[in-house]
Design a protein around this motif. Structure first.
Motif, PDB file in Angstrom:
ATOM      1  N   ALA A 199      -9.994  -2.380  -5.819  1.00  0.00           N
ATOM      2  CA  ALA A 199      -8.910  -1.258  -5.660  1.00  0.00           C
ATOM      3  C   ALA A 199      -9.349  -0.180  -6.631  1.00  0.00           C
ATOM      4  O   ALA A 199      -9.800  -0.140  -8.058  1.00  0.00           O
ATOM      5  N   ARG A 207       0.939  -1.159   0.095  1.00  0.00           N
ATOM      6  CA  ARG A 207       0.162  -0.051  -0.030  1.00  0.00           C
ATOM      7  C   ARG A 207       0.857   1.216  -0.017  1.00  0.00           C
ATOM      8  O   ARG A 207       0.584   2.210  -0.623  1.00  0.00           O
ATOM      9  N   ALA A 241      -3.255  -5.653  -3.164  1.00  0.00           N
ATOM     10  CA  ALA A 241      -2.312  -4.664  -3.140  1.00  0.00           C
ATOM     11  C   ALA A 241      -0.891  -5.114  -3.510  1.00  0.00           C
ATOM     12  O   ALA A 241      -0.306  -4.267  -4.072  1.00  0.00           O
ATOM     13  N   GLU A 292      -7.279  -8.510   0.559  1.00  0.00           N
ATOM     14  CA  GLU A 292      -7.059  -7.190   0.232  1.00  0.00           C
ATOM     15  C   GLU A 292      -5.430  -6.967  -0.059  1.00  0.00           C
ATOM     16  O   GLU A 292      -5.083  -6.346  -0.825  1.00  0.00           O
TER      17      GLU A 292
END
Lengths: 368, 368, 368, 368
Positions: free
Chosen positions: B211, B142, B342, B338
C-alpha cells in the motif's frame, strides 16, 4: 472495539507504561470455580523477568504480581480478574539523550506523529515491559485450558544461527539462558550474543510455540479462524514481524502430495495423522494434533551503534541508545509467545463450548 | 464477536457457501457521500474470477455483483452496503466421490468434527469461492481510502520458483496469468505449473501486497496494531499459512544496525527513510512509507494424486479429488490479498480519524 | 463495533432500505444441527406483515423470506444464516411531497444532518420495514432457545386506553387485530383507532413481552446484564421511547418490603418466588421466573394532519404525509418485540453456556 | 464481547468487588492531548461518596482516585487510562448473617445459581460500590465532550413523591441531600425518607439526566442508535428497572399531533424546535436539542424489615440485612446516571467523527 484488549470470551485488557507507577491487566470471562492465586502466575513472570542473565536487560524489576479482584477464597468467581505489577526501577534519566530524538526502527516517530504527545521515558506504552501483562494473563489462560493441554515455547533461531531439529529437546529449553532446545547450539549462541552485545549491536530471533492436548474443533471457518487469531496475537508482540503456522513459508515451496497430512485410524477409533504440515489447524479449525506456530522477532532497535536519524524539531542527528536493553529481545519473547497462544486457545475453547457443546473432545469417528 | 466479520469501523460480514444459491456480504461503516456503483466493484471481481486461464479452476462463474442497499442515486448513504453474487455453475455431482471422505490437508475433517454436519458440496463455507466477497468489500474499501492510496499485489514465488527482485515491474503483473512481476520468470512458471497440473498435483505460492500513499499514524501501540490486524486478515484467507511484514522472517537473521531504517529530512520538511525494512509499520503504527506484507499459500489440497485417508465411518480409504480445482490457489489469492489489505487500512483510517483528527497526513516535522 | 448488528454469540446483522430492491439479514453464531427451513420463519413474518387489517399500513408486501446460506438438507450447519425479503410494493411516488421536507418527529432531519444525503423514499433505512428482519432473526433465535422456552407479546395499552389485568388472556391476543389480551378492551380500541385514522392522526402504545421457561443464570453482573441488553434491543425498535423490566417505573414508587420477591421452597427442591416484581431478573441475571419487559411506542410521526416544519433549503413549510402509514405503529411492534427478546435470550444462553457449563437449568438448591 | 466493559471508541472496563482490596477501571480510546489529572475526577466522586448525609450509607470511604497510566505531564497520551480506588472501610463482618441467605430482591440468589461461588461480603461485584468507577470514567468522558456540552442530573421522584416541574431549578439540585430540583419538595422528601429509614424500609426513585450543547448527528439509524445505547447504559446501573427518553411512557398515551416536535427556523439559519417530546433524539440520532433521559431505581433490597426467603442449603428462613445501606439508593444514582450519559455521548462523538467528519456541528440548513 478496543486497541488495548484481545480475545472475546476470554478477554484481556492491558494498561500501563514502562516508566509509570505500575502496569496491569484485566481478564474478563474467566469461568468461575478455578483455583487461582498469585502463586499460579508468579513463576511465569519470573521466566520473563529482566536481569536474570547477562543476555537480557539489566533493569531490576521483581515483577511481583498482585491480584486485585475476581478471586475469592482461592477460587475464581466469574467476575473480572484484575492484577497489577508495580514498576520499581524506572531510571528515566537514561532516556534524557533520546528525549527529542527518534530511534531508527523504533516506535518513537510513529507515536509522535500519531498522538502529538510522547512519553519519552523508555518508550512509554511501546516498551516490552508491557509483555509482563501478557504473561500473567497467559498463566490464567492455562488454568482455563486445564492440565491436559500443555503449551511450551523455544527459541529456534538467534540471528543467523538455527538449531538442528534432530536434537530438539524440550527439557533443554529451561537449562540455558536462550530457551534453546538444541544443547549443541547453546555455546555457539552464547559466544555470538556476547560478541553482539560487546559490539553495541543486537540480534533477531525465531520462536516456536506449541500446544499439545487440544481437542479438535477450536476455531471457525473464516474470519474467526484459529490461525488468524494466533497470527494477530503473536504479531501484536513487540518487535514481531512474521508469523507462520505448521510448515508456514516453507510449505509454499511444496507440492500438494508432500504437504498433505495423510490419515489412518488409531485402534481406539481416533484419527491418526501421519504428519503435521498443517500445524494442527485445517480450515481455521484445530485438528487435535499439536498446534505449532513460529514468529520472527526483529533485532532490538535500541542499540549503542550510532545511526542517522532526525529529532522532533526536524534536525538531522545521530542516535545511539544508552539505556539497559536486551541485545536479543527474542529471548524474553519466548514466555510471551507461550502466553499469547494460551490466551487465544482459552478464548476459542470457550467459544467452541458455546456453539458446539456436543462436539467430541478427540478426533474420534464411529468405527464401522 | 463474530466468526464471519472483520474490521471494526469499516466492518465486513460475509455469508454463503460454494454450492448454495448465492454468496454475499455487507459493508457496515462506509462513510456517506462516496460515489459507488457495481461498475466500481466488478473489475476487481473479474481479476479474481475463475475460468480465465488454464491455470485456474475451470468452474464458470460470471461473478456478477449486485448492490442491494446502502447506495442511493450513485452515492453511499452511510447505511450498510449489501451485495450478492449468485452461484451459477454448481456441479455438486463432482463431489459425490468425496461425500464421505476427508481430503488430507482440507477442512473436511475439522468441519465434520466441529459441527457434526457437513456441506460436502465443494467444501461449503471453506471453499475459496467465498473470497469473491472479500474482493468486493476491498473495492469499497478502496473508495474509502481514496485515489491517493494505491494498493497492489503480486505473486513473488510459485512453489520453489522465486523472482529476481531487480526485475520487479508492477506493469508486468497484469500481463501474465500469474500476477508475476518478473517477466523472465513467467515462462518458467508457465512450464512448471503446466507440468504440475498434468501430474495431478498442485503448488504453493508467496504473495506480496503493498500500500502506497498512506498517512502516518494508522494503527495503535499494542493489540490494535496495524500489523496485527493485517496478519489476521491475510491469515484468514483460505490456505494461507504464514504472514510477514517488511523484512519479516529474514529480518530475524539481521543485526540491529542492518535492520534500522535510518532517517534524514526531505527538503519539504517530511521525514525521509533511507530504507524500509520495517515494511512501513513501527510499533504497530504506519510510518507513511509503503506498507509491505507477504503471505504464504500452501499447495491446493484437492489433488488428483491419491492419498491415504479415512472416511466418516472410520474406514481407511484412498482419496483423490476430481472437481475443478486450481493447481495453484495462490494465483487467485493475489486480488484477495490486495482486498484484505484495503479493508484493514480503511478500517484503521476511520479509527485514526476518530481518535486523532488533528494528526498530520504526512510524516512532517517542524523545520528548525 | 457495528451500527447494524446486535448480539454477540447469536449475532444479527441487518441491511436494506424501505424502497430498495430488498432487505435482508444474517444470523451468525447459530449452533449447528437445528432443524430450520423457511417454513419456520414465515409464520412470524406473516404476523407482522402489513395490509392485514384496516388498522395497519395498506402497503402490500408478501414478505416471503428466502434462506440463502447456513442451512443444508434442512439443518443449520453452524455457518452464517443469510436470508432476504424482496420489496414488492415500493410506491415511491407517494413520497414526492416530502422529498425535501422534514416530518416532525421523524428521522428525516437527523439523517439529513448526519449523512448529508438522504434516501427520501419512505424513510430509507429508518422505515419500520426493517423490522421484518428482526422478526425473521427472532424465529431463528426461538430454534436456539428450544420448545421449552416460550416467548409471547401483547399490546397492553393503545394511546390512553389500557387493559384490565384481571382479564389478561394470552389466547385472546391472536383473535383481534391489536394483539390485545383483554377481550373487553378490543371493541373500545377498535372504535378509538378507527376515529384516530379518520382524523388523520395516530396513537402510541405499550407492548409487553414475556419469556417463560428460562433457566436461571442468563446475564452478567454489570455491563453485560441481561436487562441492559433487553433495554438496548427494545429501545432499538423504531419509535420506541421507553423500556421497563418487571415493576419498572411503578416500582420506583414502592417501598422495599412491597418490592421484595419473597421466596419459599418447592417440594422438588427448586426455589419458589411468591411474586415477580423483578420481572425475572435480579442483578442482571435471570432468576428462572418469567422475564417480563414492556416498551412504549410513540404515535406514528407520519400523519395526515398538517404540522409546522422546515424543508432542506431552510424554508418554513407545512408538512402532512400521504403515504400508507400505520395509525398505531405499536400494533406491528408486538411480533418485533417478541423477536428482539428471543434474540437477546438466545445470545445470553450461548454466553452462559460458554462460561458456566455446569450451572443448573433450574433454580434448584440442595435440600437439607 | 465483554461483560464488564461498555462503549466502543470510548471504552470503559471496570473491575473490583465491594470488599476486595480495591476497585478500578480503564478508559480506552480517550484522544491524546486533553488536560487530565486526579483533580478533574475527584469532585465527581465526592458527589457520589457515601457517608455524606444521614440519607445514604454510613460506610466511610474517602474514594480517593489514583491515575495509573495514560496521562503524562498532565495530558492524556492516547493510551489506556487506568485508575484505582482503594477500599478502606470493608466491615465484612456485617455480612455474617447473610452469608448463606438470599436477600429477596437482591442478586445473591442469581449469582449463586450462575457462578456456584459467591462473594458474600457485601454483594461482591453486585454492590453499588462499583458505580464509583462509572463516575470516574464519566469525568474523563466530560473532558472528551468539552466544556460546551453540559451534563446534569436530578432526582425527580422519591418513592411516591414527585416534583412540581414548574419549580424545577438546576441550582437547587446541589443544595439538598437528594439532588432534588424542586425546593418545596425537599422538606417533604426529608420527612418521608427519615420515616422510611426509621421503619427499616427503603424507597425507589426516578432520576432525570440531561445533556445540553450536543451537536446533531450522534447515533445511528438502527442497532447503534444513541437511545439504545443510553438505555443499555442506564439500565446497567444497579437497581435500575426502567429507562425512558423524552416523553417516554407518557408519549405512548399521546396522539401524533401532540407528540410532534414542530420546527421553525432561527434567524441564524439553524432549526428551531418548538418542543422536545423526542428528548433530543429522532431515529436514533441526536437532533441538537437537549438529550433527556429518565430512569427508575427500585427501592434498596437490603432492608431491616424481615422477609421470607431461603438459604443456600434450601432451608426456608427469614432475612433482614443489618449492613450500612442506603435507604434510597436512587440518591447516589444521580451522579452515576450523569456519568453513564457522558460516557455514551463521548463514545458516539468519536464514532460520529470517524464516519462523518464533515457533518455540521449545529442543526444548520442553507437559507433560501
Amino acid at each position: 472495539m478496543s486497541h488495548n484488549s484481545f480475545g472475546h470470551l476470554f478477554r484481556v485488557t492491558s494498561w500501563g507504561e514502562s516508566h509509570g507507577p505500575a502496569i496491569g491487566g484485566i481478564v474478563d470471562g474467566c469461568p468461575p470455580g478455578l483455583a487461582l492465586s498469585e502463586a499460579d502466575i508468579q513463576p511465569f513472570l519470573d521466566r520473563r523477568r529482566p536481569g536474570q542473565s547477562k543476555f537480557v536487560t539489566q533493569r531490576q524489576e521483581p515483577d511481583q504480581v498482585r491480584l486485585l479482584s475476581g478471586v475469592f477464597e482461592g477460587m475464581t468467581t466469574g467476575t473480572p480478574i484484575a492484577f497489577m505489577i508495580e514498576n520499581q526501577d524506572q531510571r528515566s534519566k537514561d532516556y534524557g539523550d533520546i528525549r527529542d530524538r527518534f530511534r531508527p526502527g523504533h516506535a518513537d516517530l510513529t507515536y509522535h506523529l500519531k498522538y502529538g504527545v510522547r512519553d519519552y521515558r523508555g518508550g512509554g506504552r511501546s516498551s516490552a515491559r508491557e509483555t509482563a501483562i501478557r504473561v500473567a494473563a497467559g498463566a490464567i489462560a492455562r488454568k482455563v485450558l486445564g492440565d491436559a493441554i500443555a503449551i511450551r515455547g523455544a527459541m529456534v533461531a538467534m540471528g543467523p544461527l538455527g538449531i538442528n531439529r534432530t536434537r530438539f529437546e524440550w527439557d533443554e529449553v529451561n537449562r540455558n539462558p536462550f530457551f534453546c532446545p538444541d544443547p549443541q547450539a547453546v555455546p555457539l549462541w552464547e559466544e555470538s550474543l556476547a560478541a553482539t552485545r560487546k559490539a553495541g549491536s543486537s540480534l533477531g530471533a525465531v520462536i516456536e510455540v506449541v500446544a499439545e492436548g487440544l481437542p479438535p474443533g477450536l476455531g471457525a471457518p473464516l474470519y474467526g479462524k484459529l490461525d488468524a487469531d494466533i497470527a494477530a496475537a503473536l504479531m501484536s508482540i513487540n518487535a514481531v514481524k512474521g508469523v507462520e503456522i505448521g510448515e508456514g513459508f516453507s510449505g509454499a515451496a511444496l507440492d500438494g502430495e508432500s504437504n498433505a497430512d495423510e490419515m489412518r485410524m488409531n485402534p481406539d477409533g481416533t484419527v491418526q495423522f501421519l504428519s503435521n504440515h498443517a500445524g494442527g489447524i485445517l480450515g481455521g479449525i484445530s485438528t487435535g494434533q499439536p498446534v505449532v506456530a513460529r514468529f520472527a522477532v526483529k533485532p532490538t532497535s535500541s542499540i549503542l551503534t550510532p545511526r542517522q536519524s532526525v529529532d522532533r524539531f526536524g534536525a538531522e542527528v545521530e542516535v545511539l541508545t544508552k539505556g539497559r536493553h536486551d541485545p536479543c529481545v527474542g529471548i524474553r519473547a519466548v514466555p510471551v509467545g507461550e502466553a499469547m497462544l494460551a490466551c487465544v486457545l482459552a478464548d476459542h475453547l470457550l467459544r467452541h463450548r458455546a456453539q458446539n457443546p456436543e462436539a467430541p473432545s478427540q478426533a474420534r469417528l464411529p468405527r464401522n
